[in-house]
Design an enzyme around this catalytic site. Sequence first.
Site, mmCIF file in Angstrom:
data_model
loop_
_atom_site.group_PDB
_atom_site.id
_atom_site.type_symbol
_atom_site.label_atom_id
_atom_site.label_comp_id
_atom_site.label_asym_id
_atom_site.label_seq_id
_atom_site.Cartn_x
_atom_site.Cartn_y
_atom_site.Cartn_z
ATOM 1 N N LYS A 43 -0.781 -26.026 -23.858
ATOM 2 C CA LYS A 43 -0.177 -26.764 -22.747
ATOM 3 C C LYS A 43 0.631 -25.847 -21.822
ATOM 4 O O LYS A 43 1.168 -26.287 -20.812
ATOM 5 C CB LYS A 43 0.764 -27.855 -23.282
ATOM 6 C CG LYS A 43 0.042 -29.009 -23.935
ATOM 7 C CD LYS A 43 0.987 -30.182 -24.206
ATOM 8 C CE LYS A 43 1.846 -29.970 -25.431
ATOM 9 N NZ LYS A 43 2.678 -31.139 -25.768
ATOM 10 N N LYS A 45 3.465 -24.502 -22.688
ATOM 11 C CA LYS A 45 4.869 -24.863 -22.912
ATOM 12 C C LYS A 45 5.497 -23.911 -23.920
ATOM 13 O O LYS A 45 4.956 -23.734 -25.018
ATOM 14 C CB LYS A 45 4.903 -26.297 -23.449
ATOM 15 C CG LYS A 45 6.240 -26.958 -23.343
ATOM 16 C CD LYS A 45 6.073 -28.466 -23.333
ATOM 17 C CE LYS A 45 7.402 -29.141 -23.126
ATOM 18 N NZ LYS A 45 7.273 -30.517 -22.686
HETATM 19 N N1 CTP Z 1 12.335 -37.720 -22.173
HETATM 20 C C1 CTP Z 1 13.182 -38.681 -21.598
HETATM 21 N N2 CTP Z 1 14.282 -38.267 -20.892
HETATM 22 C C2 CTP Z 1 14.543 -36.941 -20.735
HETATM 23 C C3 CTP Z 1 13.690 -35.969 -21.322
HETATM 24 C C4 CTP Z 1 12.592 -36.396 -22.037
HETATM 25 O O1 CTP Z 1 12.965 -39.883 -21.732
HETATM 26 N N3 CTP Z 1 15.609 -36.580 -20.020
HETATM 27 C C5 CTP Z 1 11.157 -38.162 -22.905
HETATM 28 C C6 CTP Z 1 9.855 -37.688 -22.254
HETATM 29 O O2 CTP Z 1 9.513 -38.534 -21.164
HETATM 30 C C7 CTP Z 1 8.871 -37.780 -23.412
HETATM 31 C C8 CTP Z 1 9.771 -37.419 -24.633
HETATM 32 O O3 CTP Z 1 11.127 -37.586 -24.197
HETATM 33 O O4 CTP Z 1 8.388 -39.103 -23.555
HETATM 34 C C9 CTP Z 1 9.529 -36.003 -25.120
HETATM 35 O O5 CTP Z 1 9.709 -35.169 -24.013
HETATM 36 P P1 CTP Z 1 9.679 -33.584 -24.057
HETATM 37 O O6 CTP Z 1 8.653 -33.088 -23.103
HETATM 38 O O7 CTP Z 1 9.654 -33.071 -25.439
HETATM 39 O O8 CTP Z 1 11.163 -33.286 -23.470
HETATM 40 P P2 CTP Z 1 11.649 -32.567 -22.150
HETATM 41 O O9 CTP Z 1 13.145 -32.498 -22.223
HETATM 42 O O10 CTP Z 1 11.051 -33.247 -20.950
HETATM 43 O O11 CTP Z 1 11.012 -31.124 -22.336
HETATM 44 P P3 CTP Z 1 10.652 -29.979 -21.273
HETATM 45 O O12 CTP Z 1 11.845 -29.742 -20.397
HETATM 46 O O13 CTP Z 1 10.278 -28.801 -22.150
HETATM 47 O O14 CTP Z 1 9.457 -30.506 -20.483
#
Ligand code: CTP
Length: 131
Positions: A43, A45
């Site tokens: 991905k 990531k």
């Molecule tokens: N999520 C959320 N609110 C946030 C961050 C994440 O509701 N502030 C939710 C995402 O929409 C997803 C889940 O948590 O359904 C897992 O998200 P993930 O991608 O692991 O977290 P992120 O903080 O968005 O990670 P990154 O910054 O690496 O994209």
Amino acid sequence: MNVLTYGTFDLLHHGHLRLLERARALGGHLTVGVSTDAFNAVKGKCCHEDFDTRVRRLAALPCVDRVITERDWAQKADDVRRYGIGLFVMGDDWAGAFDFLQPLCAVRYLPRTPDISSTQLRELLLKEQVG
Ligand code: CTP
């Protein structure tokens, strides 16, 4: 009803926790699919924490009933069938992306919590290490 969600959950934060608590409240039993390090690489990531650390932290949460491994994009329909899932939940940054599961179960996108993300926390950690 069994609820299913997926994610990376690096540096577990209150945005994750709010998503997981709301998801569980919608059904009463929550399964969380956690992306492996190899799948994250696919991905594009990067993660601060490895798979085992992320899984252990999630499994310790009272709102998480079961943790499963997410190895690829294609497994979702199989997981929905295998675990008798009635509702699939993701944050609304994924709105529409999993509507294809709707013949199998309901799909909902919950509002993302503002001003917090794993990316933001990784950047803060990096600054601490450099500074
Ligand atoms: N999520 C959320 N609110 C946030 C961050 C994440 O509701 N502030 C939710 C995402 O929409 C997803 C889940 O948590 O359904 C897992 O998200 P993930 O991608 O692991 O977290 P992120 O903080 O968005 O990670 P990154 O910054 O690496 O994209």
